[in-house]
Design a protein around this motif. Structure first.
Motif, PDB file in Angstrom:
ATOM      1  N   ASP A 276       0.871  -1.178   0.000  1.00  0.00           N
ATOM      2  CA  ASP A 276       0.000   0.000   0.000  1.00  0.00           C
ATOM      3  C   ASP A 276       0.903   1.221   0.000  1.00  0.00           C
ATOM      4  O   ASP A 276       1.905   1.255   0.720  1.00  0.00           O
ATOM      5  CB  ASP A 276      -0.883   0.031   1.258  1.00  0.00           C
ATOM      6  N   TYR A 277       0.530   2.223  -0.789  1.00  0.00           N
ATOM      7  CA  TYR A 277       1.333   3.441  -0.864  1.00  0.00           C
ATOM      8  C   TYR A 277       1.237   4.203   0.456  1.00  0.00           C
ATOM      9  O   TYR A 277       0.148   4.381   0.996  1.00  0.00           O
ATOM     10  CB  TYR A 277       0.843   4.309  -2.027  1.00  0.00           C
ATOM     11  N   LYS A 278       2.354   4.654   0.975  1.00  0.00           N
ATOM     12  CA  LYS A 278       2.385   5.377   2.249  1.00  0.00           C
ATOM     13  C   LYS A 278       3.267   6.598   2.106  1.00  0.00           C
ATOM     14  O   LYS A 278       3.981   6.743   1.126  1.00  0.00           O
ATOM     15  CB  LYS A 278       2.975   4.478   3.349  1.00  0.00           C
ATOM     16  N   ARG A 279       3.233   7.446   3.106  1.00  0.00           N
ATOM     17  CA  ARG A 279       4.088   8.633   3.051  1.00  0.00           C
ATOM     18  C   ARG A 279       4.895   8.761   4.346  1.00  0.00           C
ATOM     19  O   ARG A 279       4.388   8.462   5.428  1.00  0.00           O
ATOM     20  CB  ARG A 279       3.231   9.873   2.804  1.00  0.00           C
ATOM     21  N   LEU A 280       6.149   9.184   4.203  1.00  0.00           N
ATOM     22  CA  LEU A 280       7.033   9.380   5.353  1.00  0.00           C
ATOM     23  C   LEU A 280       7.227  10.874   5.573  1.00  0.00           C
ATOM     24  O   LEU A 280       7.144  11.662   4.626  1.00  0.00           O
ATOM     25  CB  LEU A 280       8.394   8.751   5.069  1.00  0.00           C
ATOM     26  N   ASN A 281       7.544  11.238   6.802  1.00  0.00           N
ATOM     27  CA  ASN A 281       7.765  12.654   7.100  1.00  0.00           C
ATOM     28  C   ASN A 281       8.966  13.189   6.332  1.00  0.00           C
ATOM     29  O   ASN A 281       9.888  12.450   5.999  1.00  0.00           O
ATOM     30  CB  ASN A 281       8.048  12.833   8.592  1.00  0.00           C
ATOM     31  N   LEU A 282       8.941  14.500   6.098  1.00  0.00           N
ATOM     32  CA  LEU A 282      10.114  15.145   5.524  1.00  0.00           C
ATOM     33  C   LEU A 282      11.263  15.031   6.518  1.00  0.00           C
ATOM     34  O   LEU A 282      11.048  14.950   7.725  1.00  0.00           O
ATOM     35  CB  LEU A 282       9.823  16.630   5.276  1.00  0.00           C
ATOM     36  N   LEU A 283      12.475  15.030   6.005  1.00  0.00           N
ATOM     37  CA  LEU A 283      13.642  15.026   6.894  1.00  0.00           C
ATOM     38  C   LEU A 283      13.864  16.450   7.385  1.00  0.00           C
ATOM     39  O   LEU A 283      13.411  17.413   6.743  1.00  0.00           O
ATOM     40  CB  LEU A 283      14.874  14.539   6.127  1.00  0.00           C
ATOM     41  N   SER A 284      14.596  16.585   8.496  1.00  0.00           N
ATOM     42  CA  SER A 284      14.728  17.946   9.029  1.00  0.00           C
ATOM     43  C   SER A 284      15.472  18.856   8.062  1.00  0.00           C
ATOM     44  O   SER A 284      15.147  20.036   7.942  1.00  0.00           O
ATOM     45  CB  SER A 284      15.380  17.933  10.400  1.00  0.00           C
TER      46      SER A 284
END
Ligand code: UDP
Ligand code: MN
Length: 583
Positions: A276-284
């Motif tokens: 399933d397509y997911k999203r990760l947080n942006l890096l700092s």
């Protein structure tokens, strides 16, 4: 006879010369390579001037857009009454409010919701030229044309070579001659390839890419709207390095009102082990430069730009992937593993109608999605393919078909391992989506420690359902909860979680889709006090009114008997080591 032979020789020589000349000229523009005796034409990509930058904003058009008035202009939600029968019929065919779309201009204006930094940005004067490829299957007339007009009106003219629509065997009559005629008169750079049958979006995109003349291929869905100055931010990273793919930010066009809004301010693409397509947080470091492109492991799929040269070096898409699904993983893995890179460009924004429901049935060709996944996993994922198969053992029995061609591309390009991709590009994916899920900290029924006949209860698994108390019954599956490794409490090991959204006195616990991001869904089981503790920082304890059979949050109180709960099964060791921050 002799003369005949002479003329025959003459003919052969001249024909031979002509053919070799053609091949020669072809060779100059495209370098041919052989793959299993099949000729692959790799388009050239010249070095560009990387010094001069200009402002690409078309101030006249931007001003003209500002002045527009009317329904849906500036991306504002359109409210107008539409005869119910018409609305329903077009909704059923499209999965969105197509009747409303027909009342909004195909050249409507959009709000400029880019980060303010984008408005001041200059891009290379010497950018590559573009073919925009838009596959469609039974797309609605006005949403299709709005897509094309938005590209036409908001792209620098000199950069847009052509727009190629690929009709994937649509059955709507207006998508044939009527569309061709309309485009011929109104949108001259646009052409349509009509495929006789539905080939699926993967092969439809390939059909467009094969005839595209631009240096860069830009793929869009057929119900999108390109926003102000969308193109240069997609092209510059490619001009700097041709082995680059760039995705725009995908904004949301509301399927009911056609309101245009941001989805969020960016995230990195990923997947879980169900694919399933997911999203990760942006890096700092990404957050420090909000108008700069940032690296993203996986593309969303439908909207991206890639140099034709790199696309064809990678062999395009695997043509044996059918209809849709898995192709965004295939291409993303290839891009990264085969020495390329992928970015999301915050200054390029394109709206997309996320349908309310899928309106057309899948073609009756079996479980094509599983076959696509199997192909992608077998060719690109090495030992990590197991993690998909563990969750879907039946994938193992699916015939992935002939994998010679995609595997030979991987070998020829000396692509890196999937382990390299995970460790270097998607390093936080395995933290958020562990390949092997750790055991629950605690699970089973939850009873009151002072009245074991009282169980925590939830009447159904819908959003906002309130957690309460009920007399326990032996085989009621609704009474099973797990304190998962995400540190949330899940109902029946599923996707709904206990969520406390307010700090009010006696705040209720409601069900909400599990997000795995702690916050409102952070729970801890304090075995010593038998507390169910909510909140990482402002901790409170689950409490109850036994008479009313209600539960709610209270200030933790060692002397309160109503705050004591017993989980059926508790893994004390896991609790101790998994909640180090508590100790
Ligand atoms: N499409 C296609 N053939 C198909 C299915 C879809 O050409 O068999 C097109 C569709 O018209 C759209 C794009 O591929 O332009 C992506 O499909 P869709 O919008 O249905 O997918 P979603 O955006 O909902 O994931
Ligand atoms: Mn779509």
């Amino acid at each position: 006879m002799r003369r005949n032979i002479v003329s025959l020789i003459k003919f052969v020589v001249i024909a031979g010369l002509t053919i070799s000349c053609t091949v020669l000229t072809f060779k100059i523009i495209r370098s041919p390579e052989y793959e299993n005796n099949e000729l692959i034409l790799v388009p050239s990509f010249r070095e560009r001037d990387k010094t001069v930058r200009i402002d690409y904003h078309d101030t006249q058009k931007i001003f003209a857009d500002k002045e527009r008035t009317g329904l849906g202009e500036h991306g504002i939600a359109a409210n107008i009454s539409i005869p119910e029968a018409l609305k329903k019929s077009l909704y059923d065919q499209n999965g969105f409010n197509a009747a409303l779309s027909d009342l909004i201009s195909v050249e409507r204006s959009l709000p400029d919701i880019r980060h303010p930094g984008c408005k001041k940005k200059f891009y290379l004067k010497d950018l590559p030229k573009v073919s925009v490829i838009i596959p469609f299957y039974n797309e609605h007339w006005s949403t299709l044309l709005r897509t094309v007009y938005s590209v036409y009106n908001r792209s620098p003219e000199e950069l847009l070579v052509e727009i190629i629509l690929v009709d994937d065997g649509s059955t709507k009559k207006f998508l044939k001659q009527q569309l061709d005629d309309y485009l011929k008169v109104n949108l001259t750079k646009t052409s349509v390839i009509h495929l006789e049958h539905r080939w699926g979006l993967i092969r439809a995109r390939l059909a467009g890419a094969k005839v595209a003349k631009g240096d860069v291929l830009v793929f869009l869905d057929s119900h999108t709207e390109a926003n102000v100055n969308w193109l240069p931010p997609l092209l510059e990273p490619i001009a700097l390095d041709y082995r680059t793919c760039v995705c725009p930010f995908i904004d949301v066009i509301d399927y009911e009102t056609f309101n245009y809004r941001a989805q969020d301010e960016g995230a990195r693409g990923a997947f879980d082990w169900n694919f399933d397509y997911k999203r990760l947080n942006l890096l700092s470091e990404d957050k420090k430069h909000p108008s700069e492109p940032f690296r993203s492991p996986i593309m969303a799929g439908g909207l991206f730009a890639i140099s034709a040269k790199f696309f064809w070096e990678l062999g395009g898409y695997d043509e044996e992937l059918v209809i849709w699904g898995g192709e965004q993983y295939e291409l993303s893995f290839k891009i990264w593993q085969c020495h390329g890179q992928m970015y999301d460009a915050p200054c390029s924004r394109v709206g997309h109608i996320y349908r309310k429901f899928v309106p057309f049935p899948n073609p009756g060709i079996g479980d094509f999605l599983a076959k696509n996944y199997r192909r992608v996993a077998e060719v690109w994922m090495d030992e990590y393919a197991e993690y998909l198969y563990m969750r879907h053992p039946y994938y193992r029995s699916i015939d992935p078909g002939d994998l010679t061609l995609p595997k030979s591309i991987r070998t020829k390009l000396q692509c890196k391992s999937f382990k390299w991709f995970i460790e270097n590009i998607a390093f936080d994916l395995v933290v958020k989506y562990p390949p092997v899920e750790p055991n629950d900290f605690a699970k089973g029924r939850i009873t009151s420690a002072i009245d074991p006949e009282l169980c925590i209860n939830v009447d159904n698994e819908k959003q906002n359902t309130r957690i309460d108390l009920k007399t326990c019954s032996v085989d009621d599956p609704k009474l099973t909860f797990s304190l998962s490794w995400h540190k949330d409490i899940r109902v029946n090991g599923g996707k709904m979680c206990w969520d406390v959204a307010t700090s009010h006195k006696k705040a209720p616990v409601l069900l909400y889709g599990c997000h795995g991001d702690k916050g409102n869904q952070y729970w801890y089981y304090d075995e010593k006090h038998k507390w169910l503790v909510h909140g990482e920082h402002d901790k409170r304890c689950l409490d109850a009114d036994f008479g009313r059979k209600q539960v709610y949050m209270s200030v933790c109180d060692k002397n309160s008997p109503t705050q004591k709960w017993q989980f059926e099964i508790v893994d004390s060791k896991a609790l101790e080591s998994g909640y180090q921050e508590k100790l």
